[in-house]
Design a protein around this motif. Structure first.
Motif, PDB file in Angstrom:
ATOM      1  N   GLU A  16    -100.990 -37.840  -0.911  1.00  0.00           N
ATOM      2  CA  GLU A  16    -101.189 -39.402  -0.114  1.00  0.00           C
ATOM      3  C   GLU A  16     -99.027 -40.475   0.595  1.00  0.00           C
ATOM      4  O   GLU A  16     -99.929 -40.745   2.044  1.00  0.00           O
ATOM      5  CB  GLU A  16    -101.449 -40.314  -1.063  1.00  0.00           C
ATOM      6  CG  GLU A  16    -102.487 -39.571  -1.638  1.00  0.00           C
ATOM      7  CD  GLU A  16    -104.355 -39.850  -0.056  1.00  0.00           C
ATOM      8  OE1 GLU A  16    -103.635 -40.812   1.002  1.00  0.00           O
ATOM      9  OE2 GLU A  16    -105.057 -39.197  -0.520  1.00  0.00           O
ATOM     10  N   VAL A  37    -108.771 -39.183   9.418  1.00  0.00           N
ATOM     11  CA  VAL A  37    -107.975 -38.775   8.515  1.00  0.00           C
ATOM     12  C   VAL A  37    -109.245 -39.217   7.419  1.00  0.00           C
ATOM     13  O   VAL A  37    -110.224 -39.674   7.228  1.00  0.00           O
ATOM     14  CB  VAL A  37    -106.979 -39.369   7.511  1.00  0.00           C
ATOM     15  CG1 VAL A  37    -106.469 -38.794   6.188  1.00  0.00           C
ATOM     16  CG2 VAL A  37    -105.720 -39.717   7.778  1.00  0.00           C
ATOM     17  N   SER A  39    -110.889 -35.913   4.275  1.00  0.00           N
ATOM     18  CA  SER A  39    -111.042 -35.158   3.629  1.00  0.00           C
ATOM     19  C   SER A  39    -111.838 -34.374   3.917  1.00  0.00           C
ATOM     20  O   SER A  39    -112.627 -33.944   3.585  1.00  0.00           O
ATOM     21  CB  SER A  39    -111.606 -35.350   1.843  1.00  0.00           C
ATOM     22  OG  SER A  39    -111.142 -36.975   1.555  1.00  0.00           O
ATOM     23  N   LYS A  56    -106.404 -33.645   3.309  1.00  0.00           N
ATOM     24  CA  LYS A  56    -106.317 -34.390   4.215  1.00  0.00           C
ATOM     25  C   LYS A  56    -106.364 -33.854   5.792  1.00  0.00           C
ATOM     26  O   LYS A  56    -104.892 -33.052   5.760  1.00  0.00           O
ATOM     27  CB  LYS A  56    -105.720 -35.430   3.994  1.00  0.00           C
ATOM     28  CG  LYS A  56    -105.758 -36.818   2.747  1.00  0.00           C
ATOM     29  CD  LYS A  56    -107.450 -36.983   2.077  1.00  0.00           C
ATOM     30  CE  LYS A  56    -107.648 -37.767   1.159  1.00  0.00           C
ATOM     31  NZ  LYS A  56    -107.855 -38.842   1.689  1.00  0.00           N
TER      32      LYS A  56
END
Length: 108
Positions: A16, A37, A39, A56
């Motif tokens: 992240e 973005v 997942s 991501k």
């Protein structure tokens, strides 16, 4: 406003902090008008083995003229040995949206 071709550049990240750094760098330098973005689960061959990771997917809206600068910035901020960096041309789209991409990626 120039009639530059627009494109989408895609990359991925799993950390992240790396993702935030990459995204803010692109936006702060006006190399991207928008960064989305999502997942994803990635499955891939790497060094002779099948791997899987939670990642991501980063979708970067920019212009074709800025692709090389976007690639350079991703490489400077990424932690992967070989990050995904692919550029997909936008052949057509809503003119107002494409104009917005061009406007937002112009130096002020």
């Amino acid at each position: 406003m120039p009639n530059e071709a627009c494109c989408v550049v895609m990359t991925t990240f799993s950390d992240e902090k790396v993702g935030e750094k990459l995204i803010h760098s692109l936006l702060n330098q006006k190399l991207a008008a928008c960064v989305q973005v999502q997942s994803i689960d990635s499955y891939y061959h790497w060094k002779g083995k099948i791997q899987s990771d939670k990642e991501k997917l980063v979708i970067i809206k920019t212009t074709a003229d800025l692709y090389q600068a976007v690639e350079t910035d991703i490489l400077a901020n990424h932690d992967y040995e070989t990050p995904e960096i692919v550029c997909l041309p936008i052949h057509s789209g809503y003119h107002a949206y494409l104009d917005w991409i061009r406007t937002e990626t112009q130096p002020r």
